[in-house]
Design an enzyme around this catalytic site. Sequence first.
Site, PDB file in Angstrom:
ATOM      1  N   LYS A  39       0.845  -1.203   0.000  1.00 35.24           N
ATOM      2  CA  LYS A  39       0.000   0.000   0.000  1.00 35.24           C
ATOM      3  C   LYS A  39       0.877   1.249   0.000  1.00 35.24           C
ATOM      4  O   LYS A  39       2.095   1.149   0.215  1.00 35.24           O
ATOM      5  CB  LYS A  39      -0.902  -0.022   1.239  1.00 35.24           C
ATOM      6  CG  LYS A  39      -0.119  -0.010   2.551  1.00 35.24           C
ATOM      7  CD  LYS A  39      -1.005  -0.278   3.754  1.00 35.24           C
ATOM      8  CE  LYS A  39      -0.172  -0.332   5.025  1.00 35.24           C
ATOM      9  NZ  LYS A  39      -0.987  -0.695   6.202  1.00 35.24           N
ATOM     10  N   ARG A 137     -10.170   0.245  15.064  1.00 37.33           N
ATOM     11  CA  ARG A 137     -10.083   1.162  13.928  1.00 37.33           C
ATOM     12  C   ARG A 137     -11.193   0.793  12.954  1.00 37.33           C
ATOM     13  O   ARG A 137     -12.145   1.543  12.814  1.00 37.33           O
ATOM     14  CB  ARG A 137      -8.686   1.048  13.291  1.00 37.33           C
ATOM     15  CG  ARG A 137      -8.434   1.976  12.152  1.00 37.33           C
ATOM     16  CD  ARG A 137      -6.992   1.929  11.669  1.00 37.33           C
ATOM     17  NE  ARG A 137      -6.596   0.617  11.142  1.00 37.33           N
ATOM     18  CZ  ARG A 137      -5.429   0.368  10.561  1.00 37.33           C
ATOM     19  NH1 ARG A 137      -4.519   1.327  10.445  1.00 37.33           N
ATOM     20  NH2 ARG A 137      -5.141  -0.831  10.110  1.00 37.33           N
ATOM     21  N   TYR A 276      16.862  29.966   4.866  1.00 34.19           N
ATOM     22  CA  TYR A 276      15.759  30.759   5.433  1.00 34.19           C
ATOM     23  C   TYR A 276      15.866  30.877   6.946  1.00 34.19           C
ATOM     24  O   TYR A 276      16.166  29.906   7.638  1.00 34.19           O
ATOM     25  CB  TYR A 276      14.414  30.092   5.139  1.00 34.19           C
ATOM     26  CG  TYR A 276      13.924  30.213   3.716  1.00 34.19           C
ATOM     27  CD1 TYR A 276      13.849  31.434   3.059  1.00 34.19           C
ATOM     28  CD2 TYR A 276      13.516  29.072   3.034  1.00 34.19           C
ATOM     29  CE1 TYR A 276      13.371  31.521   1.757  1.00 34.19           C
ATOM     30  CE2 TYR A 276      13.033  29.148   1.734  1.00 34.19           C
ATOM     31  CZ  TYR A 276      12.970  30.376   1.099  1.00 34.19           C
ATOM     32  OH  TYR A 276      12.500  30.448  -0.187  1.00 34.19           O
ATOM     33  N   MET A 325      11.904  24.061   0.302  1.00 30.56           N
ATOM     34  CA  MET A 325      10.978  23.192  -0.432  1.00 30.56           C
ATOM     35  C   MET A 325      11.706  22.308  -1.435  1.00 30.56           C
ATOM     36  O   MET A 325      11.379  21.140  -1.595  1.00 30.56           O
ATOM     37  CB  MET A 325       9.921  24.045  -1.146  1.00 30.56           C
ATOM     38  CG  MET A 325       8.802  23.204  -1.749  1.00 30.56           C
ATOM     39  SD  MET A 325       7.569  24.161  -2.643  1.00 30.56           S
ATOM     40  CE  MET A 325       6.807  25.107  -1.343  1.00 30.56           C
TER      41      MET A 325
HETATM   42  C1  PLP Z   1      -0.216  -1.756   6.808  1.00 25.83           C
HETATM   43  C2  PLP Z   1      -0.843  -2.990   7.264  1.00 25.83           C
HETATM   44  C3  PLP Z   1      -0.088  -4.173   7.432  1.00 25.83           C
HETATM   45  C4  PLP Z   1       1.416  -4.211   7.308  1.00 25.83           C
HETATM   46  O1  PLP Z   1       1.992  -3.718   8.508  1.00 25.83           O
HETATM   47  P1  PLP Z   1       3.573  -3.709   8.746  1.00 25.83           P
HETATM   48  O2  PLP Z   1       3.720  -3.268  10.135  1.00 25.83           O
HETATM   49  O3  PLP Z   1       4.130  -2.720   7.773  1.00 25.83           O
HETATM   50  O4  PLP Z   1       4.070  -5.081   8.502  1.00 25.83           O
HETATM   51  C5  PLP Z   1      -0.770  -5.337   7.734  1.00 25.83           C
HETATM   52  N1  PLP Z   1      -2.112  -5.329   7.895  1.00 25.83           N
HETATM   53  C6  PLP Z   1      -2.857  -4.207   7.786  1.00 25.83           C
HETATM   54  C7  PLP Z   1      -4.325  -4.274   7.984  1.00 25.83           C
HETATM   55  C8  PLP Z   1      -2.245  -3.003   7.485  1.00 25.83           C
HETATM   56  O5  PLP Z   1      -2.989  -1.910   7.387  1.00 25.83           O
END
Ligand code: PLP
Length: 412
Positions: A39, A137, A276, A325
């Site tokens: 992701k 969550r 800056y 930036m």
């Molecule tokens: C991001 C995520 C993972 C992976 O977690 P890591 O700590 O990066 O291994 C696994 N399960 C869910 C539901 C996640 O959102």
Amino acid sequence: MAEARLRPTRAEIDLEAWRHNVALLAEVSRPAALCAVIKADGYGHGAALVASAALDAGAAGLAVAVVDEGIALREAGVAGPILVLSEPPADAAEAAIEHHLTVALYSPAALDALDDAAARVGTGAIVHVKVDTGMHRVGLEPDAVAGFLDALATKPRLTLEGFWTHLAVADGQGTEDREFTAHQLDAFEGHLSALAARGFTPSVRHAANSAGAIAHPRSRYDLVRAGIALYGELPHPSMAAVFADASPGGQLRPVLSLRSEVVALRHLEAGARPSYGRLRPLPAAAGVATVPLGYADGVPRRLFEAGGEVLIGGRRRAIAGAVTMDQLVVDCGPDGDVAVGDEVVLIGRQGAEAISAAEWARLLGTISYEVLTGIGPRVPRVARGRPAVAAPAARTGWRQWLRAATGPSAAR
Ligand SMILES: *Cc1c(COP(=O)(O)O)cnc(C)c1O
């Protein structure tokens, strides 16, 4: 993503290190199969770059957070199972099915929307139902699970393949955290028993993130969802002990390095205050190098005040003023050993020195996940190492992949 050759700043993605980490986590997790979590554009590494390499290094499939990320992978030609970790909004359900994405579900509204979408598309959908055991969550409330599965069972277009949860403190080494993880796993197993008693036997049960896979063998079940470890970073610095005794082949290897070069160099007197805000006087006369990346590229503005350093000529050099930036300035000291065109390493190795995402995280009071995902879209990702072999034919379910990846013992 920008073209690599038009900018000296780049993130190099070491596919050999990536494959090494995937194979290592697959080995650690066996007989459970490995799901590579890619992701957020592969934690900033470029999801399309790492996806197929994960599959050919031993991952059974991939996971993303949202439907759009799954579609982008299919459009990049990625085959194999892709689990979408967040339940799709109603108007994304059809696209999820059309792109053969495995769908997380945990609300009655999304269940109905997915079934309607399956009817419109004219095919089935494979679902992984999520229960909240303590992360608080997303996920079904514990007392809603039975009713939800009964409702799912009335929808023949939807196939229950997976049942899963997510751990909140699997990276914690303290007693309280370990007890909480055990409590979550007890709850999860309680649900599995209750489901079995009602005739539901999901074949892909999963709970572990990287920390679970590494530190809580009980959490591995059929599949582990590993992200951060595959990128070569520990979920928490305290987990270094787990790998302390391992041979070099058993260590995680960083995958991303953030590199640029010196584009300007000026000689300033002691007391000059670059950048800056004129925040800090140089302690001594020095060469001050300008490097063409800044906070818009993911180098936090605060890294200067936090004591951030870069590598030039194999030596650590302090950032000399506020990160801007698009550029930052570096105190190269009085030695005159730096020239325009020299390579600058912000994260990664140069000679005997290395700076990790974890070092930035420690200085900035955050975690390496945020450092890596913060590297901006303007930074080109450049793959190093053997590209992935041609992807195998698309298959939609995880079950057959688990068998293929880990042998018959995993196909419980
Ligand atoms: C991001 C995520 C993972 C992976 O977690 P890591 O700590 O990066 O291994 C696994 N399960 C869910 C539901 C996640 O959102």
